[in-house]
Motif scaffolding. Structure first.
Motif, short mmCIF file in Angstrom:
data_model
loop_
_atom_site.label_atom_id
_atom_site.label_comp_id
_atom_site.label_asym_id
_atom_site.label_seq_id
_atom_site.Cartn_x
_atom_site.Cartn_y
_atom_site.Cartn_z
N GLY A 191 56.37 81.65 3.36
CA GLY A 191 55.87 80.92 4.51
C GLY A 191 54.43 80.93 4.70
N ASP A 192 53.87 80.93 5.97
CA ASP A 192 52.49 80.94 6.15
C ASP A 192 51.67 82.18 6.22
N LYS A 193 52.42 83.29 5.58
CA LYS A 193 51.57 84.52 5.35
C LYS A 193 51.49 84.86 3.86
N PRO A 194 50.74 85.59 3.66
CA PRO A 194 50.70 86.33 2.39
C PRO A 194 52.00 87.18 2.25
N LEU A 195 52.53 86.99 0.98
CA LEU A 195 53.85 87.85 0.82
C LEU A 195 53.70 89.29 0.88
N TYR A 196 52.63 89.95 0.43
CA TYR A 196 52.29 91.20 1.01
C TYR A 196 52.56 91.56 2.30
N GLN A 197 51.80 90.73 3.06
CA GLN A 197 51.92 90.74 4.68
C GLN A 197 53.33 90.81 5.12
N ALA A 198 54.26 89.83 4.76
CA ALA A 198 55.44 89.52 5.12
C ALA A 198 56.24 90.65 5.00
N ILE A 199 56.06 91.21 3.80
CA ILE A 199 56.83 92.43 3.30
C ILE A 199 56.58 93.62 4.32
N VAL A 200 55.18 93.86 4.52
CA VAL A 200 55.25 94.98 5.66
C VAL A 200 55.64 94.67 6.85
N MET A 234 62.03 108.63 8.43
CA MET A 234 62.23 109.53 7.22
C MET A 234 62.79 110.81 7.58
N ASP A 235 63.45 111.29 6.52
CA ASP A 235 63.94 112.71 6.48
C ASP A 235 63.31 113.53 5.95
N VAL A 236 62.41 114.43 6.74
CA VAL A 236 61.50 115.37 6.33
C VAL A 236 62.03 116.64 5.50
N HIS A 237 63.54 116.87 5.76
CA HIS A 237 64.26 117.64 4.91
C HIS A 237 64.99 117.18 3.82
N GLY A 238 65.47 115.92 3.73
CA GLY A 238 66.29 115.22 2.83
C GLY A 238 65.62 114.64 1.67
N ARG A 239 66.75 113.60 1.34
CA ARG A 239 66.15 112.64 0.32
C ARG A 239 65.37 111.63 0.63
N ASN A 240 64.37 111.19 0.04
CA ASN A 240 63.59 110.20 0.35
C ASN A 240 62.96 109.52 -0.85
N SER A 241 62.82 108.28 -0.61
CA SER A 241 62.33 107.39 -1.96
C SER A 241 61.00 106.48 -1.70
N ARG A 242 60.31 106.44 -2.50
CA ARG A 242 59.16 105.39 -2.59
C ARG A 242 59.49 104.21 -3.39
N LEU A 243 59.33 103.04 -2.72
CA LEU A 243 59.50 101.71 -3.27
C LEU A 243 58.13 101.18 -3.39
N ARG A 244 57.91 100.62 -4.80
CA ARG A 244 56.66 100.17 -5.06
C ARG A 244 57.07 98.54 -5.34
N ILE A 245 56.36 97.63 -4.64
CA ILE A 245 56.55 95.98 -4.97
C ILE A 245 55.46 95.53 -5.54
N TYR A 246 55.22 95.06 -6.90
CA TYR A 246 54.14 94.71 -7.48
C TYR A 246 54.24 93.21 -7.40
N ILE A 247 53.24 92.43 -6.92
CA ILE A 247 53.07 91.11 -6.49
C ILE A 247 51.54 90.63 -6.82
N GLY A 248 51.46 89.20 -7.08
CA GLY A 248 50.02 88.78 -7.02
C GLY A 248 49.43 88.38 -5.62
N GLY A 249 48.22 88.66 -5.54
CA GLY A 249 47.66 88.52 -4.04
C GLY A 249 47.84 87.05 -3.49
N ASP A 250 47.98 86.07 -4.48
CA ASP A 250 47.97 84.63 -4.04
C ASP A 250 49.41 84.07 -3.41
N LYS A 251 50.36 85.00 -3.91
CA LYS A 251 51.70 84.75 -3.58
C LYS A 251 52.11 84.82 -1.98
N ARG A 252 52.81 83.74 -1.28
CA ARG A 252 52.81 83.54 -0.08
C ARG A 252 54.45 83.43 0.22
#
Length: 113
Positions: A21-30, A1-19
C-alpha cells in the motif's frame, strides 16, 4: 510470549524498496504484529546482501533503495504460526525462516541464579 514455554523467532527477509500500500513493507509487517499484540518485533537494515536473483544490493551503489531488510518477531510458537499464514499472500517477501528460541532474559522473567 511464554517466558517458561516454547517460543519462536520469525525472520522475514525483504528488499527495503518493497511496499505494501502506501507504507514500506517492513513497516506494514511490524504494524500488523503490533496490532495483533505480538511480543515484539525489530527491523534490521542491512548494508550488503543478495537473494534469489544473486544481484548484490549494497550501500556502495549511490542512491540504492533496495537494501536488505530483516524483520524479526519473537512470540509463542502458536502466535508465530498464525502470523506466518498472513505473510503467505505477500509476493514481495524474499524468504521467511522460523526457529525455536529460549527466552533467557525478559522483563517478565528474572535472571536465573
Amino acid at each position: 510470549m511464554d517466558v517458561h514455554g516454547r517460543n519462536s523467532r520469525l525472520r522475514i527477509y525483504i528488499g527495503g524498496d518493497k511496499r505494501h500500500g502506501d507504507k514500506p513493507l517492513y513497516q506494514a509487517i511490524v504494524y500488523k504484529a503490533r496490532q495483533l499484540q505480538m511480543a515484539g518485533a525489530t527491523v534490521v537494515h542491512g548494508t550488503l546482501g543478495f537473494g534469489r536473483s544473486t544481484r548484490l544490493h549494497t550501500t556502495s551503489v549511490v542512491f540504492s533503495e533496495d537494501l536488505p531488510v530483516v524483520v524479526e518477531i519473537v512470540d509463542t510458537d502458536d502466535k508465530i504460526q498464525e502470523f506466518m499464514l498472513l505473510l503467505a499472500s505477500i509476493d514481495e517477501i524474499g524468504l521467511v525462516t522460523c526457529d525455536d528460541v529460549t527466552v533467557v532474559l525478559s522483563p517478565n522473567r528474572p535472571v536465573a541464579k
